[in-house]
Design a protein around this motif. Structure first.
Motif, PDB file in Angstrom:
ATOM      1  N   UNK A 209       0.674  -1.171  -0.016  1.00 11.62           N
ATOM      2  CA  UNK A 209      -0.035   0.026  -0.001  1.00 11.62           C
ATOM      3  C   UNK A 209       0.814   1.270   0.044  1.00 11.62           C
ATOM      4  N   UNK A 210       0.399   2.266  -0.564  1.00  6.13           N
ATOM      5  CA  UNK A 210       0.998   3.600  -0.285  1.00  6.13           C
ATOM      6  C   UNK A 210      -0.169   4.540   0.285  1.00  6.13           C
ATOM      7  N   UNK A 211       0.481   5.214   1.482  1.00  7.30           N
ATOM      8  CA  UNK A 211      -0.497   6.176   2.177  1.00  7.30           C
ATOM      9  C   UNK A 211      -1.052   7.420   1.299  1.00  7.30           C
ATOM     10  N   UNK A 212      -1.926   7.822   1.682  1.00  5.20           N
ATOM     11  CA  UNK A 212      -2.464   9.189   1.124  1.00  5.20           C
ATOM     12  C   UNK A 212      -1.567  10.317   1.074  1.00  5.20           C
ATOM     13  N   UNK A 213      -0.771  10.363   2.215  1.00  2.00           N
ATOM     14  CA  UNK A 213       0.249  11.227   2.344  1.00  2.00           C
ATOM     15  C   UNK A 213       1.599  10.333   2.405  1.00  2.00           C
ATOM     16  N   UNK A 214       2.087  10.231   1.208  1.00  2.00           N
ATOM     17  CA  UNK A 214       3.395   9.368   1.334  1.00  2.00           C
ATOM     18  C   UNK A 214       4.824  10.156   1.654  1.00  2.00           C
ATOM     19  N   UNK A 215       5.663   9.249   2.077  1.00  2.00           N
ATOM     20  CA  UNK A 215       7.168  10.018   2.156  1.00  2.00           C
ATOM     21  C   UNK A 215       7.899   9.832   1.039  1.00  2.00           C
ATOM     22  N   UNK A 216       7.557  10.860  -0.094  1.00  2.00           N
ATOM     23  CA  UNK A 216       7.898  10.686  -1.271  1.00  2.00           C
ATOM     24  C   UNK A 216       8.747  12.007  -1.654  1.00  2.00           C
ATOM     25  N   UNK A 217       8.888  12.946  -0.910  1.00  2.00           N
ATOM     26  CA  UNK A 217       9.422  14.198  -1.411  1.00  2.00           C
ATOM     27  C   UNK A 217      10.184  14.824  -0.368  1.00  2.00           C
ATOM     28  N   UNK A 218      11.352  15.565  -0.740  1.00  2.00           N
ATOM     29  CA  UNK A 218      12.244  16.370   0.434  1.00  2.00           C
ATOM     30  C   UNK A 218      11.432  17.095   1.012  1.00  2.00           C
ATOM     31  N   UNK A 219      11.552  16.929   2.356  1.00  2.00           N
ATOM     32  CA  UNK A 219      10.731  17.942   3.214  1.00  2.00           C
ATOM     33  C   UNK A 219       9.358  17.440   3.664  1.00  2.00           C
ATOM     34  N   UNK A 220       9.062  16.016   3.639  1.00  2.00           N
ATOM     35  CA  UNK A 220       7.702  15.469   3.983  1.00  2.00           C
ATOM     36  C   UNK A 220       7.910  15.615   5.409  1.00  2.00           C
ATOM     37  N   UNK A 221       7.218  16.118   6.332  1.00  2.00           N
ATOM     38  CA  UNK A 221       6.922  16.136   7.518  1.00  2.00           C
ATOM     39  C   UNK A 221       6.550  14.753   8.367  1.00  2.00           C
ATOM     40  N   UNK A 222       7.338  14.134   9.249  1.00  2.97           N
ATOM     41  CA  UNK A 222       6.748  12.996   9.857  1.00  2.97           C
ATOM     42  C   UNK A 222       6.930  12.944  11.263  1.00  2.97           C
ATOM     43  N   UNK A 223       5.915  12.176  12.011  1.00  2.72           N
ATOM     44  CA  UNK A 223       5.792  12.060  13.428  1.00  2.72           C
ATOM     45  C   UNK A 223       6.571  11.133  13.938  1.00  2.72           C
ATOM     46  N   UNK A 224       7.543  11.444  14.931  1.00  2.00           N
ATOM     47  CA  UNK A 224       8.388  10.347  15.531  1.00  2.00           C
ATOM     48  C   UNK A 224       7.530   9.498  16.724  1.00  2.00           C
ATOM     49  N   UNK A 225       7.980   8.203  16.848  1.00  2.00           N
ATOM     50  CA  UNK A 225       7.413   7.303  18.106  1.00  2.00           C
ATOM     51  C   UNK A 225       8.581   6.556  18.337  1.00  2.00           C
ATOM     52  N   UNK A 226       8.832   5.658  19.569  1.00  2.00           N
ATOM     53  CA  UNK A 226       9.668   5.051  20.054  1.00  2.00           C
ATOM     54  C   UNK A 226       9.891   3.794  19.203  1.00  2.00           C
ATOM     55  N   UNK A 227      10.352   3.141  19.374  1.00  2.00           N
ATOM     56  CA  UNK A 227      10.800   1.485  18.625  1.00  2.00           C
ATOM     57  C   UNK A 227       9.716   0.712  19.110  1.00  2.00           C
ATOM     58  N   UNK A 228       9.344   0.907  20.443  1.00  2.00           N
ATOM     59  CA  UNK A 228       8.534  -0.215  21.145  1.00  2.00           C
ATOM     60  C   UNK A 228       7.079   0.142  21.292  1.00  2.00           C
ATOM     61  N   UNK A 229       6.597   1.407  20.835  1.00  2.00           N
ATOM     62  CA  UNK A 229       5.173   1.754  21.171  1.00  2.00           C
ATOM     63  C   UNK A 229       4.747   2.846  19.970  1.00  2.00           C
ATOM     64  N   UNK A 230       3.932   2.362  19.240  1.00  2.00           N
ATOM     65  CA  UNK A 230       3.446   3.088  17.905  1.00  2.00           C
ATOM     66  C   UNK A 230       2.817   4.420  18.390  1.00  2.00           C
ATOM     67  N   UNK A 231       2.410   4.426  19.702  1.00  2.00           N
ATOM     68  CA  UNK A 231       1.188   5.537  20.021  1.00  2.00           C
ATOM     69  C   UNK A 231       1.661   6.383  21.268  1.00  2.00           C
TER      70      UNK A 231
END
Length: 358
Positions: free
Chosen positions: A271-293
């Protein structure tokens, strides 16, 4: 203490370079550079369904490949089709507009017709620079038309268990000032309302002002938002607890937005999300390795590199939430490092779309 997103750059590189086959999701992506253009991604992610405007938009966007190859015959054909759509499908477009927006839409269609007439003339003259300039204006007019289709009712359900979290019910425009210069970004609350809401809320609180870049990986990410001290995110003063924002990803193949689950968790391996990580400067939200939330305040800029992180084949899509795109000033991202900092993040418009709770 810096929180790492659950991605390894080395794995991404090895996966990209070591896989000779073409991922089905990648193969089905739009032609040309639509998927790498933040404006195009934002247009395609709007919660609308108006086929004439979509065809018009895609016709113009797809001229990028023809421009690179100087295929002016194909470009003229595309602009001619665009002119036809505006002239002969005007009534269908206007009929799809909310009543209160019809007059504005009619004026924009007249403006678009003039721009497309000019674009066709430029195509006949085979002037690439002028063509790109007028095409940009035409696509901006299409942006304005498509925005008129959106009703006041938010189009997607947000689970009631998150009623206490801020949400951005629309879009916002922000200026991100850094020690190397300024950027302008669009934050998308349609497809990531809780993530975008948390970011805009903290930006308006001045939370990010002065915070350092705490992680920098070449060709991969720049991360910030880690507050001073032992905490790893934003402490809500109302309850003195860490605000936790769930993983939030929207895909066109599902009616509901995914919360707290990765694509792999629900069997969406291609699948490809509606907002993909596909371009320079895509903003993403960080979470830890152990908890998605447990994402709270830390976010990152995706440093798109076509060879190392091809769209649809990187290991961030479906595992982290994208919530916006840098639309101006992205060139400074390659100059930033751990010695730099965020000076301020200012909401230029769209703050009225922020609701602090349901």
């Amino acid at each position: 203490m810096a929180k790492k997103i659950c991605i390894l750059a080395l794995i991404t590189i090895l996966f990209s370079l070591g896989s000779p086959w073409v991922n089905p999701a990648f193969a089905s992506l739009p032609n040309g550079n639509r998927l790498k253009d933040p404006y195009a991604i934002l247009r395609n992610s709007l919660p609308i369904d108006q086929k004439e405007l979509r065809e018009l938009q895609n016709k113009l966007e797809d001229t990028s490949e023809d421009l690179r190859g100087s295929r002016w015959s194909a470009i003229s054909k595309a602009t001619s089709r665009s002119q036809f759509l505006v002239s002969n499908k005007k009534n269908q477009i206007l009929d799809s507009m909310p009543a209160e927006n019809k007059e504005n839409a009619s004026n924009l269609l007249s403006k678009l017709k003039e721009e497309l007439d000019e674009l066709r003339q430029i195509a006949n003259e085979k002037n690439k620079v002028s063509f790109l300039d007028v095409r940009r204006q035409s696509l901006k007019t299409i942006d304005d038309l498509e925005s008129l289709l959106i009703t006041k009712n938010f189009p997607y359900q947000i689970p009631s268990e998150y009623n206490n979290l801020p949400r951005l019910l629309g879009r916002a425009n922000v200026e991100i000032k850094t020690s190397k210069g300024s950027m302008n970004a669009i934050i998308d609350g349609y497809n990531a309302p809780l993530t975008a809401g948390a970011f805009i809320d903290l930006s308006m609180k001045g939370f990010y002002d002065g915070l350092p870049i705490n992680r920098a990986e070449e060709f991969f990410i720049l991360q910030t938002g880690d507050p001073k001290g032992e905490t790893i995110g934003y402490i809500d003063p109302d309850n003195n607890e860490l605000r936790r924002v769930p993983l939030e990803i929207r895909t066109s193949s599902l009616e509901d937005t995914l919360y707290g689950e990765t694509f792999e968790d629900v069997g969406l391996y291609t699948e490809t999300p509606v907002l993909p990580f596909a371009t320079l400067g895509t903003l993403g939200w960080a979470h830890s390795d152990t908890d998605l939330n447990d994402g709270s305040s830390q976010f990152f800029f995706f440093l798109y590199e076509a060879e190392l992180n091809p769209a649809g084949r990187n290991l961030i899509d479906g595992r982290n939430a994208a919530f916006g795109y840098v639309i101006e000033g992205s060139e400074i991202l390659n100059q930033l490092g751990v010695d730099d900092k965020i000076i301020s993040i200012t909401v230029l418009n769209g703050s009225e779309n922020l609701k602090l709770k349901a």
